[in-house]
Write an enzyme that holds these catalytic residues in place. Structure first.
Site, mmCIF file in Angstrom:
data_model
loop_
_atom_site.group_PDB
_atom_site.id
_atom_site.type_symbol
_atom_site.label_atom_id
_atom_site.label_comp_id
_atom_site.label_asym_id
_atom_site.label_seq_id
_atom_site.Cartn_x
_atom_site.Cartn_y
_atom_site.Cartn_z
ATOM 1 N N ASN A 19 0.808 -1.218 0.000
ATOM 2 C CA ASN A 19 0.000 0.000 0.000
ATOM 3 C C ASN A 19 0.844 1.273 0.000
ATOM 4 O O ASN A 19 0.296 2.368 0.031
ATOM 5 C CB ASN A 19 -0.927 -0.005 1.228
ATOM 6 N N TYR A 84 4.502 8.843 -11.361
ATOM 7 C CA TYR A 84 3.473 8.152 -10.593
ATOM 8 C C TYR A 84 2.638 7.250 -11.502
ATOM 9 O O TYR A 84 2.398 6.076 -11.196
ATOM 10 C CB TYR A 84 2.587 9.174 -9.889
ATOM 11 N N LYS A 88 2.408 3.140 -11.329
ATOM 12 C CA LYS A 88 1.135 2.479 -11.046
ATOM 13 C C LYS A 88 0.655 1.636 -12.231
ATOM 14 O O LYS A 88 0.019 0.593 -12.032
ATOM 15 C CB LYS A 88 0.087 3.519 -10.654
ATOM 16 N N VAL A 116 -8.306 9.302 -2.922
ATOM 17 C CA VAL A 116 -8.526 8.809 -1.567
ATOM 18 C C VAL A 116 -8.074 9.898 -0.600
ATOM 19 O O VAL A 116 -7.068 10.582 -0.842
ATOM 20 C CB VAL A 116 -7.737 7.513 -1.304
#
Length: 201
Positions: A19, A84, A88, A116
């Protein structure tokens, strides 16, 4: 590697959830190459190392499950977040390929949330990894609890791929079906920005 050895000292975990996440939020050309390496190290290399180190022990167990937390930006590109997005996207690809190798004995799920509620952008600001003063729109952001519930559901059902929030699903569908139109609109915006930028000649 030392973390994996410590985790395996007693018994390999049945569930691994990767995570960790970090970003650089500015144009690619302003990013020091060391920042590229840092983002890749945290977002992509660390999950790969943990999985590699823990897999032998997980195989000896009765089973296990690996969850990789990617992002909507692992599916949809976003300007000023090249490193990023690349990390990902890589995490999505790694997860789906691993699933073909390991499941069903060891389940593999990749979770792609939209925005989030977290401190990832504030941390980037504090560390000088962005020049923006903007914040991500809170009304579109999911709670960590919602993401956690989707993770639990993915583990129980050995779900392959989970997109969290309607906004993220809509963004993916738009990119898939009318990506050419979104690209055309972005080119128009870029052309305007570039014409307004001071000449270097």
């Amino acid at each position: 590697d030392s973390l994996c050895r410590a985790l395996l000292a007693d018994r390999a975990p049945d569930i691994l959830i990767n995570n960790a996440g970090t970003l650089w939020y500015d144009p690619f050309e302003k990013m020091p190459i060391d920042e590229w390496s840092r983002v890749m190290s945290v977002n992509l290399d660390a999950p790969a190392r943990l999985i590699s180190g823990l897999l032998p022990g997980m195989r000896q167990n009765s089973g296990g499950h690996i969850v990789n937390i990617s992002s909507m930006l692992g599916l949809v590109p976003q300007r000023n977040m090249t490193a990023y997005c690349a990390s990902k996207h890589g995490l999505v690809g790694m997860s789906l390929a691993l699933r073909k190798e390991l499941s069903p004995k060891i389940g593999v799920s990749v979770i792609c949330p939209g925005l989030v509620r977290s401190n990832i952008l504030n941390t980037a600001k504090a560390k000088g990894r962005t020049t923006t003063r903007r914040d991500f729109p809170k009304r579109l952001a999911a709670s960590p609890d919602l993401v956690a519930k989707r993770v639990v559901r993915a583990i129980k059902g050995n779900k392959r791929f989970v997109i969290v929030t309607g906004h993220a699903r809509l963004a993916r569908l738009a990119h898939f079906y009318v990506g050419w139109l979104l690209d055309l609109n972005q080119m128009k915006r870029n052309r305007r920005r570039q014409s307004e930028a001071p000449s270097t000649s």
